[in-house]
Design a protein around this motif. Structure first.
Motif, PDB file in Angstrom:
ATOM      1  N   VAL A 138      38.920 -26.852 -54.942  1.00 36.86           N
ATOM      2  CA  VAL A 138      40.262 -26.576 -55.235  1.00 36.86           C
ATOM      3  C   VAL A 138      40.274 -26.933 -56.742  1.00 36.86           C
ATOM      4  O   VAL A 138      40.243 -27.707 -57.057  1.00 36.86           O
ATOM      5  N   ALA A 139      40.762 -25.785 -57.453  1.00 33.23           N
ATOM      6  CA  ALA A 139      41.028 -25.803 -58.852  1.00 33.23           C
ATOM      7  C   ALA A 139      42.269 -26.859 -58.998  1.00 33.23           C
ATOM      8  O   ALA A 139      43.405 -27.093 -58.420  1.00 33.23           O
ATOM      9  N   GLU A 140      42.344 -27.364 -60.243  1.00 31.70           N
ATOM     10  CA  GLU A 140      43.117 -28.628 -60.654  1.00 31.70           C
ATOM     11  C   GLU A 140      44.675 -28.226 -60.294  1.00 31.70           C
ATOM     12  O   GLU A 140      45.514 -28.969 -60.077  1.00 31.70           O
ATOM     13  N   PRO A 141      45.226 -27.035 -60.766  1.00 30.59           N
ATOM     14  CA  PRO A 141      46.451 -26.663 -60.901  1.00 30.59           C
ATOM     15  C   PRO A 141      47.226 -26.500 -59.340  1.00 30.59           C
ATOM     16  O   PRO A 141      48.330 -26.757 -59.088  1.00 30.59           O
ATOM     17  N   GLN A 142      46.075 -26.390 -58.213  1.00 28.61           N
ATOM     18  CA  GLN A 142      46.414 -26.082 -56.806  1.00 28.61           C
ATOM     19  C   GLN A 142      46.169 -27.492 -56.054  1.00 28.61           C
ATOM     20  O   GLN A 142      46.614 -27.581 -54.685  1.00 28.61           O
ATOM     21  N   ARG A 143      45.593 -28.579 -56.650  1.00 25.37           N
ATOM     22  CA  ARG A 143      45.282 -29.659 -55.894  1.00 25.37           C
ATOM     23  C   ARG A 143      46.404 -30.447 -55.362  1.00 25.37           C
ATOM     24  O   ARG A 143      46.202 -30.865 -54.102  1.00 25.37           O
ATOM     25  N   GLN A 144      47.517 -30.427 -55.776  1.00 26.43           N
ATOM     26  CA  GLN A 144      48.840 -31.227 -55.248  1.00 26.43           C
ATOM     27  C   GLN A 144      49.008 -30.220 -54.097  1.00 26.43           C
ATOM     28  O   GLN A 144      49.398 -30.963 -53.068  1.00 26.43           O
ATOM     29  N   GLN A 145      49.076 -29.105 -54.104  1.00 29.59           N
ATOM     30  CA  GLN A 145      49.569 -28.333 -52.880  1.00 29.59           C
ATOM     31  C   GLN A 145      48.654 -28.402 -51.792  1.00 29.59           C
ATOM     32  O   GLN A 145      48.880 -28.353 -50.765  1.00 29.59           O
ATOM     33  N   ALA A 274      58.209 -34.175 -43.803  1.00 30.05           N
ATOM     34  CA  ALA A 274      59.174 -33.425 -44.655  1.00 30.05           C
ATOM     35  C   ALA A 274      58.812 -33.854 -46.252  1.00 30.05           C
ATOM     36  O   ALA A 274      58.921 -33.032 -47.102  1.00 30.05           O
ATOM     37  N   GLY A 275      58.282 -35.212 -46.266  1.00 35.31           N
ATOM     38  CA  GLY A 275      57.800 -35.494 -47.519  1.00 35.31           C
ATOM     39  C   GLY A 275      56.508 -34.675 -48.036  1.00 35.31           C
ATOM     40  O   GLY A 275      56.484 -34.315 -49.300  1.00 35.31           O
ATOM     41  N   ALA A 276      55.586 -34.259 -47.119  1.00 39.03           N
ATOM     42  CA  ALA A 276      54.600 -33.460 -47.461  1.00 39.03           C
ATOM     43  C   ALA A 276      54.933 -31.965 -47.875  1.00 39.03           C
ATOM     44  O   ALA A 276      54.563 -31.611 -48.811  1.00 39.03           O
ATOM     45  N   VAL A 277      56.011 -31.373 -47.374  1.00 41.23           N
ATOM     46  CA  VAL A 277      56.495 -30.165 -47.662  1.00 41.23           C
ATOM     47  C   VAL A 277      57.124 -30.183 -48.989  1.00 41.23           C
ATOM     48  O   VAL A 277      56.948 -29.432 -49.867  1.00 41.23           O
ATOM     49  N   VAL A 278      57.814 -31.454 -49.426  1.00 43.33           N
ATOM     50  CA  VAL A 278      58.758 -31.292 -50.726  1.00 43.33           C
ATOM     51  C   VAL A 278      57.534 -31.774 -51.767  1.00 43.33           C
ATOM     52  O   VAL A 278      57.782 -30.922 -52.710  1.00 43.33           O
ATOM     53  N   ILE A 279      56.535 -32.451 -51.557  1.00 45.82           N
ATOM     54  CA  ILE A 279      55.969 -32.931 -52.642  1.00 45.82           C
ATOM     55  C   ILE A 279      54.800 -31.891 -52.705  1.00 45.82           C
ATOM     56  O   ILE A 279      54.107 -31.648 -53.839  1.00 45.82           O
ATOM     57  N   GLY A 280      54.626 -30.692 -51.825  1.00 38.59           N
ATOM     58  CA  GLY A 280      53.739 -29.777 -52.090  1.00 38.59           C
ATOM     59  C   GLY A 280      54.247 -28.880 -53.303  1.00 38.59           C
ATOM     60  O   GLY A 280      53.435 -28.131 -53.543  1.00 38.59           O
ATOM     61  N   ARG A 281      55.639 -28.826 -53.293  1.00 32.23           N
ATOM     62  CA  ARG A 281      56.226 -27.836 -54.337  1.00 32.23           C
ATOM     63  C   ARG A 281      56.781 -28.381 -55.541  1.00 32.23           C
ATOM     64  O   ARG A 281      56.836 -27.930 -56.645  1.00 32.23           O
ATOM     65  N   TRP A 282      57.131 -29.739 -55.449  1.00 35.37           N
ATOM     66  CA  TRP A 282      57.696 -30.413 -56.529  1.00 35.37           C
ATOM     67  C   TRP A 282      57.036 -31.215 -57.405  1.00 35.37           C
ATOM     68  O   TRP A 282      55.816 -31.608 -57.131  1.00 35.37           O
ATOM     69  N   TRP A 289      55.932 -42.753 -61.404  1.00 38.82           N
ATOM     70  CA  TRP A 289      57.112 -43.483 -61.107  1.00 38.82           C
ATOM     71  C   TRP A 289      57.715 -43.015 -59.765  1.00 38.82           C
ATOM     72  O   TRP A 289      58.182 -43.984 -58.799  1.00 38.82           O
ATOM     73  N   THR A 290      57.872 -41.662 -59.645  1.00 38.95           N
ATOM     74  CA  THR A 290      58.427 -41.205 -58.196  1.00 38.95           C
ATOM     75  C   THR A 290      57.622 -41.678 -57.158  1.00 38.95           C
ATOM     76  O   THR A 290      58.038 -41.875 -56.017  1.00 38.95           O
ATOM     77  N   VAL A 330      50.267 -37.985 -51.739  1.00 40.36           N
ATOM     78  CA  VAL A 330      49.786 -36.743 -52.462  1.00 40.36           C
ATOM     79  C   VAL A 330      49.593 -36.744 -53.796  1.00 40.36           C
ATOM     80  O   VAL A 330      48.679 -36.252 -54.413  1.00 40.36           O
ATOM     81  N   PRO A 331      50.593 -37.202 -54.553  1.00 34.15           N
ATOM     82  CA  PRO A 331      50.542 -37.185 -55.918  1.00 34.15           C
ATOM     83  C   PRO A 331      49.126 -38.461 -56.341  1.00 34.15           C
ATOM     84  O   PRO A 331      48.439 -38.119 -57.437  1.00 34.15           O
ATOM     85  N   TRP A 332      48.988 -39.358 -55.511  1.00 33.00           N
ATOM     86  CA  TRP A 332      47.991 -40.312 -55.774  1.00 33.00           C
ATOM     87  C   TRP A 332      46.656 -39.658 -55.427  1.00 33.00           C
ATOM     88  O   TRP A 332      45.803 -39.793 -56.474  1.00 33.00           O
ATOM     89  N   PHE A 333      46.470 -39.084 -54.422  1.00 29.30           N
ATOM     90  CA  PHE A 333      44.962 -38.421 -54.240  1.00 29.30           C
ATOM     91  C   PHE A 333      45.173 -37.444 -55.374  1.00 29.30           C
ATOM     92  O   PHE A 333      43.858 -37.270 -56.029  1.00 29.30           O
ATOM     93  N   THR A 334      45.816 -36.668 -55.631  1.00 32.35           N
ATOM     94  CA  THR A 334      45.679 -35.589 -56.813  1.00 32.35           C
ATOM     95  C   THR A 334      45.464 -36.208 -57.911  1.00 32.35           C
ATOM     96  O   THR A 334      44.572 -35.771 -58.826  1.00 32.35           O
TER      97      THR A 334
END
Length: 407
Positions: A138-145, A274-282, A289-290, A330-334
């Motif tokens: 997965v390319a870096e810009p898409q890894r969080q998603q 719900a958290g996975a859905v939110v952080i996939g786009r946010w 910090w978040t 999700v941000p941690w892994f990314t």
């Protein structure tokens, strides 16, 4: 690597059009289902008297030992060789162990225990390899998603699989269910795509311990990683362990019904979805910090069990804790996939899994004696303090603000 100050938002559903990602997602999901299913199926074996409760404890213990031994070895091998190859080996270990376990069930505890150990080893070895393979596919810009999509699948599995497995148990035997787990491991071995990197290094290599130590040195180059890992380990070893023991007791003794237990566990999974859905786009500006604030939300759980509150508040605390854990995960892994030197990524990921999840059994083992010594209220209060304080302390590390050491 891209500068993470540039917030590139992936096109909606773009990854679903990538065959490589779909194969990666399917393989990762299959391994997650197989990992989750085994303890549940072994529990069913106790109900149908194929196993005793003591034998169940032995099998779960040796599976955990296999996992802990294999995680660092798998991380080293995944950095030495093709990540895809390590995924293949790991999945095949699980697939081969399943029929052995099915055959040994009720016949030989020793044989069944060996199979459980091997399956745990396959699970442990595949975790860091999958993490590193995701960074290749997965390319870096898409890894969080991508990471959000993977964790979303895991949470859906956790939500629906108990009912599905219980229904299957009505029509098929426990050995057949174990063969189904073997099929999942086979899918995890064969379906994922090849990565873009090749880390095979010819010639003499240092030993496993030396290479793992090199991964630890790489982790030390990222203060945000060490701080975040310490916070995550503290929350899992205290908060997760204590509430896992105390919640059934509170549900029974304070509220007089097992419904609170079931509702709280379901609420946690729904919150995580719900958290996975939110952080996939946010993409919050201060992503680190978040994430740490999300991790700290777990402190609400021991507080809700400590105080004589309405059961709705207990369930609500679990919803927020589930939401928060995915805002962290999700941000941690990314960030780990983005910031760590690619040739050392699997070893650093193995350090993550070894400490954060490896110490969870230690926490569980200490909870009951701690409750006997200090009482449930004292343990819950202490765990709440740790769950709030550990992420707050991690946030004080300057590079934790965005999970990066770069300006």
């Amino acid at each position: 690597m891209l500068d993470d100050t540039v917030q590139t938002r992936p096109e909606p559903n773009s990854m679903l059009r990538s065959t490589s990602f779909v194969r990666l997602w399917t393989g990762t999901t299959a391994s997650g289902m197989a990992t989750w299913a085994l303890p549940f199926i072994l529990g069913l074996a106790v109900l149908d008297r194929s196993l005793t409760a003591i034998e169940l404890g032995v099998l779960l213990a040796v599976r955990t030992v296999g996992f802990l031994v294999a995680v660092p070895i798998g991380g080293v091998l995944a950095d030495r060789h093709s990540r895809r190859r390590v995924v293949l080996w790991s999945g095949l270990l699980g697939a081969l162990a399943a029929p052995v376990m099915a055959f040994g069930m009720g016949r030989s505890l020793a044989l069944t225990a060996v199979a459980a150990t091997v399956m745990g080893a396959g699970q442990g070895a595949c975790r860091p390899a999958f993490q590193a393979l995701t960074a290749e596919v997965v390319a870096e810009p898409q890894r969080q998603q991508a990471n959000a999509a993977i964790t979303l699948a895991v949470r859906v599995t956790t939500l629906v699989a108990p009912s599905l497995t219980a229904l299957l148990a009505l029509v098929v035997s426990v050995p057949m269910l174990l063969l189904g787990v073997g099929g999942l491991w086979l899918a995890a071995a064969l379906i994922p795509p090849a990565g873009t990197g090749r880390t095979d290094r010819p010639g003499a290599r240092p030993g496993i311990l030396a290479e793992f130590a090199d991964g630890v040195r790489e982790a030390r180059r990222h203060p945000w990683f060490l701080a975040g890992l310490a916070a995550l380990t503290a929350v899992i070893a205290t908060g997760y362990s204590a509430t896992g023991v105390v919640l059934p007791l509170v549900s029974r003794d304070r509220y007089g019904t097992e419904a609170v237990l079931a509702a709280a566990m379901t609420a946690y999974t729904l919150g995580a979805l719900a958290g996975a859905v939110v952080i996939g786009r946010w993409r919050p500006p201060a992503q680190g910090w978040t994430a740490l604030a999300g991790l700290a939300l777990y402190g609400l759980v021991p507080l809700s069990l400590l105080l004589p509150v309405h059961p709705v508040l207990v369930v609500s605390a679990y919803v927020l804790a589930g939401l928060g854990i995915e805002l962290f995960n999700v941000p941690w892994f990314t960030a780990t996939q983005r910031e760590v030197e690619p040739t050392k990524l699997a070893r650093v990921s193995s350090l993550d899994f070894l400490l954060s999840y490896g110490l969870a059994p230690v926490g569980l083992a200490l909870v009951a004696p701690a409750i006997d010594r200090f009482g449930a209220a004292g343990v819950l209060a202490g765990c709440a303090v740790v769950c709030f304080a550990a992420p707050a302390a991690a946030a004080l590390v300057p590079s934790s603000r965005r999970f990066t050491v770069r300006p």
